[in-house]
Design a protein around this motif. Structure first.
Motif, PDB file in Angstrom:
ATOM      1  N   GLU B  25       1.408  -0.807  -0.087  1.00  0.00           N
ATOM      2  CA  GLU B  25      -0.116  -0.187  -0.275  1.00  0.00           C
ATOM      3  C   GLU B  25       0.739   1.594  -0.019  1.00  0.00           C
ATOM      4  O   GLU B  25       0.973   2.159  -0.164  1.00  0.00           O
ATOM      5  CB  GLU B  25      -0.453  -0.259   1.216  1.00  0.00           C
ATOM      6  N   ASN B  28       1.856   3.446  -3.200  1.00  0.00           N
ATOM      7  CA  ASN B  28       0.167   3.662  -3.454  1.00  0.00           C
ATOM      8  C   ASN B  28      -0.093   4.856  -2.854  1.00  0.00           C
ATOM      9  O   ASN B  28      -0.084   6.072  -3.635  1.00  0.00           O
ATOM     10  CB  ASN B  28      -0.619   2.768  -3.020  1.00  0.00           C
ATOM     11  N   ARG B  31       1.904   7.266  -4.215  1.00  0.00           N
ATOM     12  CA  ARG B  31       1.824   8.645  -5.438  1.00  0.00           C
ATOM     13  C   ARG B  31       0.808   8.537  -5.016  1.00  0.00           C
ATOM     14  O   ARG B  31       1.088  10.384  -5.901  1.00  0.00           O
ATOM     15  CB  ARG B  31       1.826   6.914  -6.240  1.00  0.00           C
TER      16      ARG B  31
END
Lengths: 363, 417, 353
Positions: B25, B28, B31
């Motif tokens: 995770e 992500n 990002r």
């Protein structure tokens, strides 16, 4: 007035929105008490406008609508006492299911206990007793649909209108709801006017179906008659599957006639919607009434045909053949030993009874 | 059963599932953060930092302490009874005389906020102190500028000794410190801010109310009319947006003044006598009228966008179920438009509360709002501390209103479109 | 860290105000006919005049302070009021200038070391002659006398000049006004006098407004900037009359912003404050030069004021006409720098309550 044959009566009703085009033309319908009448037709055929005029949201441009003998053109919708189920249910999202159902009762100033009792009964009817305190958006589509139905019925209206109520449901749910609505109708015997463009729905539920096209009723009759005996080419083509053969009337003999196709085949048919010799005509024929390679001599019509395509559908084989100049002619062949022998490109003999082929107008 | 529950679930690699999940995770999350980073920086620089700066300024009193550090040390010993000692005069003398650059000028501006007169006192003293060579200084200072012998000036210094002050906030609500740092009310003829606060809220509320009354039917019409008419109407509503604020305001002046269009029409049609012309300009009435017109689009747009999403079948269903049009509207349509009403009201109120140009131009004697005082102090007196405290109070009020609104109505019920 | 944040914030404010393209210097003034007169009198006549970019502002030191604190100065020369000239110079927003050229040629000494002289302008009462067919108001006390001269008065929304005028109307000699104002009782007295016209007042905040108010008959008398009244009479042919008694003269200065293009700014200011430039400006707007020698130039050159239909004598419209000066008050910017905020708040309370 007020005879049991015309609980609802449309008397020469016209409707135009822009003063140029009539969306409903010279509409005359009588709906007896307790009947389930479906208005069926493609979109833009005038069926929804007709329903809206009955509900009071549109005013007829000409003619008069009667409800139980009373002219209702000038009565506003909230005084008509007609229940209605809307296309997208139109449940009030800020009220619970109970409050939605109580709404029509509260405006009628019923006592609190009376309201409670009726709401409970109505929810019971649609089997949602446990959902009274939910908000509509917390329910599934089918449940919302039932709440909408219960709300339209809870104040015991004289008449219930349904405007494509099942349009937003998936196929399986739709079929289930069709039966439920049909059963509720049978139980309480209320008069229902139902609008749909789905012919299966119409055939399943209705006592009578009015087929709309181009602002006019093309045919109004019970489902079986509508299917078996369409009175014009539009109805024949709109209801169920249908083969059409085009030609000109060659001779007339009482109820029967002979239609000659361009290639010269002569089809013996029932004279339904043609008047005189030389009229252009469409001969309409249901696929399931055609036999392949039958040795039975009681079929008045018998033609050579060529198999173009075979589509395997499990219980039957949909067979497309070319006959009488029509290469889109469909025959439903039962998946028996006989049917299994068919091959594409083979020549076969097609036979049908003169009473099954109906000479209709040319579309 | 209990045993298995307490053991961590492992992945096929033998790493605990939670760790593995976090790892996958994390990428992500990084990002996602990088995607919002530019906006975050933008908001930080243009919004949060200025607000933080404003909040700091509203209590900051450090500058004066860098100019008179020694004087303030000595000052703390003074009992505030009678004129201060020679020692205090002496330190003050040297810190004024030896001050360099512009710090003393800035300090004098600050000192003038708590007692008018400090500014010229320091300015003149700095010039005259050059001639004073040796002590004792007390008599010579008083001789040079007799205000040095006025105990009120000395007492006024008391509130500046601390590097932070609540003085600006007190000032903003008509209070002040007396020389003992007790909070007292401002002199009666200088009490202006409380009155202005009440007026500001009253005007903003009235503007919001009238915008709602006027905007609701228009929005309803916009949302229900066929597109070709509603587009035209929408242009009419948005037209004010395309005209300069000043032009609109001046146009209203022409309309509403005593010899203006409206009054002339009324007199011409004998509705009122020539000597009884309405006073519609240069007062609160004018501010409310003009601001209502200017802010109307901010009410109409959220209302319209919410009403557009209310299916017309709701009203039809209600009518069909037997409710009269009025009842149907009140019980069915109105509750469904509440998110639009909330958004519109919040928007209009928030914008109105900080309004400044319109009250300035048409407000006349009693139509001035808090924004006008902020502008005055920002530009003329340079009392940015007071500006900041007035601004901070506005911010606090809005936050409280927002919080209360969230408690009562629920913020999720706001909808701008 | 905090310094950095503050600099960023102030930089943003300054950027919001700044919009100038690159130019040698940026000259910032009040706009309208006033700036037009500056353009003709000493921007167009300056050898480097084409490098001057002109911008407008609404007064106050807010923008300037933000620019200087952020170190992002885009204004070079600004036309300021005297109390701002004092505060700005004290706080180090303005550059010091060499005043030796004009220091002995001024009507009043300069308010700070940072300024060069511009003009005197005045808050002056005036009326439309048609409004008083019989007896006409002549003195400041007539302006405050609503029994003798009934009708509304147009006054500005801030306190400057009104305190002075109220005291003159109450019988204080023009030369003693600031002595009285420096006592708390004096301010009370001024407000008591203002109370007598409070119910007959229409407020204005934009300089063009009092002219409209008087023209439309909304008020019978108003205070206005004398240059606006003069322009209405001279260029628009209005039948207005001044009440010179108790008129309050305000000074107007040019300053150079610290950290701007100081060298060129000072050069420009030297040109702009020459006796010739000061006099030249009076050809286009009836504001009084601050230099005594400029008044001499004008008197010699009469008719001095340029209109479309030929030149007109300007001295009768000048607040610095010696006859006017005798009965006028020259506003004391030091008093206002000290007491402005307090009096303004009190004035706000007076207006609102």
């Amino acid at each position: 007035m007020g005879s049991s044959d015309s609980f609802v009566k449309f008397d020469k009703v016209d409707k135009s929105y822009d003063g140029e085009i009539l969306v409903v033309k010279d509409l005359n319908v009588d709906i007896p008490k307790g009947e389930f009448l479906t208005m069926l037709g493609p979109s833009g055929s005038g069926k929804t406008t007709t329903l809206m005029m009955l509900a009071g949201f549109e005013t007829p441009t000409g003619g008069e609508i009667y409800l139980d003998g009373e002219a209702i053109n000038k009565i506003p919708p909230y005084k008509r006492g007609i229940g209605m189920v809307f296309q997208n249910y139109a449940l009030f999202p800020h009220m619970t299911v109970n409050e939605n159902l109580a709404f029509p009762l509260e405006v009628r100033k019923l006592s609190k206990s009376n309201i409670e009792e009726k709401v409970k009964k109505a929810l019971g009817m649609v089997e949602l007793e446990a959902f009274g305190s939910r908000m509509p958006l917390q329910l599934s589509g089918g449940q919302q649909q039932r709440v909408a139905l219960a709300r339209a019925l809870v104040f015991e209206p004289r008449l219930v209108l349904m405007d494509e109520p099942l349009g937003a449901l998936d196929k399986k749910l739709r079929e289930q709801m069709q039966y439920e609505i049909k059963h509720i109708h049978e139980q309480i015997g209320i008069t229902v006017v139902y609008v749909t463009h789905d012919q299966n729905e119409a055939l399943t539920m209705s006592n009578r179906i009015a087929v709309f096209n181009d602002g006019k009723i093309q045919q109004i009759s019970s489902p079986d008659i509508l299917y078996e005996k369409p009175e014009n080419a539009f109805v024949a083509q709109f209801i169920g599957e249908n083969n059409q053969l085009k030609g000109k009337v060659k001779s007339i003999n009482g109820k029967m006639c002979v239609v000659k196709t361009e290639k010269g085949e002569e089809i013996k048919s029932l004279k339904v919607n043609v008047n005189s010799i030389g009229d252009a005509s469409t001969v309409s024929l249901r696929p399931e009434r055609v036999e392949i390679n039958s040795s039975d001599s009681s079929f008045e019509n018998s033609f050579e045909a060529k198999v173009k395509e075979l589509i395997y559908l499990g219980d039957h084989i949909r067979t497309r053949v070319e006959v009488c100049g029509n290469d889109q002619f469909i025959v439903k062949v039962p998946n028996s030993y006989k049917g299994a022998n068919l091959k594409e490109g083979a020549s076969v003999k097609l036979s049908w009874k003169a009473s099954d082929s109906r000479a209709l107008d040319l579309r | 059963m209990n045993q298995t529950a307490s053991e961590p679930i492992l992945t096929t690699d033998g790493i605990p599932l939670k760790v593995s999940l976090q790892k996958s995770e994390r990428k992500n999350k990084i990002r996602a953060f990088l995607l919002v980073a530019p906006l975050l920086v933008f908001i930080l620089v243009t919004f949060l930092i200025p607000i933080a700066d404003m909040l700091v300024r509203s209590i900051d009193d450090r500058q004066i302490n860098t100019v008179f550090p020694k004087t303030f040390e000595v000052y703390k010993k003074w009992d505030q009874q009678g004129l201060p000692s020679e020692e205090l005069y002496e330190t003050m003398f040297f810190e004024v005389k030896n001050s360099e650059g512009y710090d003393i000028g800035k300090a004098s501006t600050r000192m003038n906020y708590s007692k008018s007169g400090w500014k010229s006192l320091l300015k003149k003293s700095k010039r005259k102190f050059k001639k004073i060579e040796e002590g004792p200084y007390k008599e010579q200072m008083i001789a040079a500028e007799k205000r040095w012998g006025d105990i009120d000036y000395w007492k006024a210094l008391g509130v500046m000794v601390d590097p932070t002050t609540m003085g600006y906030y007190l000032n903003a609500v008509d209070l002040k410190f007396d020389s003992n740092k007790e909070i007292i009310r401002q002199k009666e003829n200088r009490r202006i801010y409380n009155h202005t606060w009440i007026k500001t809220f009253k005007i903003s509320f009235l503007v919001m109310f009238f915008c709602l009354i006027l905007g609701y039917p228009i929005s309803y019409l916009l949302a229900t009319l066929p597109l070709k008419y509603s587009n035209l109407l929408m242009i009419c509503v948005l037209l004010p947006f395309w005209t300069s604020l000043l032009v609109r305001t001046v146009a209203w002046m022409v309309m509403l003044q005593q010899k203006g269009v409206l009054n002339n029409l009324l007199v011409m049609s004998h509705v009122i006598a020539d000597e009884n012309r309405f006073q519609l300009m240069y007062n609160q009435t004018a501010v409310v009228i003009v601001m209502t017109q200017i802010l109307l689009p901010f009410m109409v747009l959220p209302l319209y966008s919410v009403m557009k999403t209310i299916p017309p079948t709701y009203m039809r269903a209600a009518l069909n179920l037997g409710a009269s049009p009025l009842h149907a509207f009140w019980k069915v349509y109105m509750p469904n438009s509440v998110p639009g009403i909330s958004a519109g009201c919040m928007l209009v109120f928030i914008i109105a509360i900080g309004y400044y140009i319109t009250p300035e131009l048409v407000g006349g004697k009693d139509g001035q709002m808090v924004g006008n005082w902020i502008a005055y102090h920002l530009k003329t007196t340079l009392n940015w501390g007071l500006c900041a405290s007035l601004g901070a109070i506005l911010l606090a009020v809005m936050t409280v209103l927002y919080w209360a609104y969230n408690k009562i109505v629920g913020i999720e019920n706001i909808k701008l479109g | 860290m905090f310094k950095l944040i503050r600099a960023t914030f102030l930089g943003l404010i300054a950027m919001a105000y700044a919009s100038s393209a690159y130019a040698d210097i940026t000259f910032v003034s009040w706009g309208g006919a006033y700036t037009a007169s500056q353009q003709k009198a000493y921007i167009d006549t300056w050898s480097k005049g084409s490098g001057v970019t002109v911008e407008n502002y609404n007064g106050g030191l807010g923008e300037i302070k933000a620019q200087v604190e952020a170190g992002n100065v885009t204004w070079d020369v600004v036309d300021v009021l005297p109390d701002q000239a004092i505060t700005g110079c004290d706080e180090g927003l303005f550059a010091k200038v060499d005043q030796s050229e004009f220091i002995n040629d001024l009507v009043v000494p300069p308010v700070s070391d940072c300024v060069v002289p511009q003009i005197f302008w005045a808050y002056t009462a005036f009326y439309d002659k048609a409004a008083f067919p019989g007896k006409k108001p002549k003195r400041m006390k007539d302006f405050f006398d609503v029994k003798k001269f009934p009708g509304k008065r147009g006054i500005h929304t801030w306190a400057n000049a009104l305190i002075e005028m109220a005291l003159v109307a109450d019988g204080v000699k023009a030369s003693k006004v600031y002595d009285v104002m420096s006592t708390p009782e004096g301010i009370d007295r001024a407000f008591a006098k203002l109370d007598t016209i409070k119910d007959h007042v229409v407020f204005w905040s934009a300089g063009s407004k009092p002219l409209e108010l008087v023209s439309s008959g909304e008020v019978v008398m108003a205070l206005a900037y004398n240059g606006r009244i003069g322009a209405a009479i001279l260029s628009e042919g209005k039948d207005f009359e001044y009440i010179w008694d108790g008129t309050v003269l305000e000074q107007e200065y040019l300053v150079a912003i610290k950290g701007g293009n100081e060298a060129e700014a000072l050069e420009f200011m030297a040109h702009a404050s020459s006796a010739e430039s000061n006099a030249e400006q009076a050809k286009y707007i009836p504001y009084g030069p601050m230099r005594k020698s400029s008044i001499g130039i004008i008197k010699k050159g009469e008719p001095w004021f340029i209109t479309d239909s030929g030149n007109i004598d300007i001295m009768p419209h000048m607040p610095t006409d010696p006859k006017v000066l005798k009965r006028a008050i020259i506003a004391d910017p030091f008093w206002w720098a000290d007491n402005g905020a307090e009096v303004h708040e009190r004035f706000g309370a007076w207006k609102g309550n």
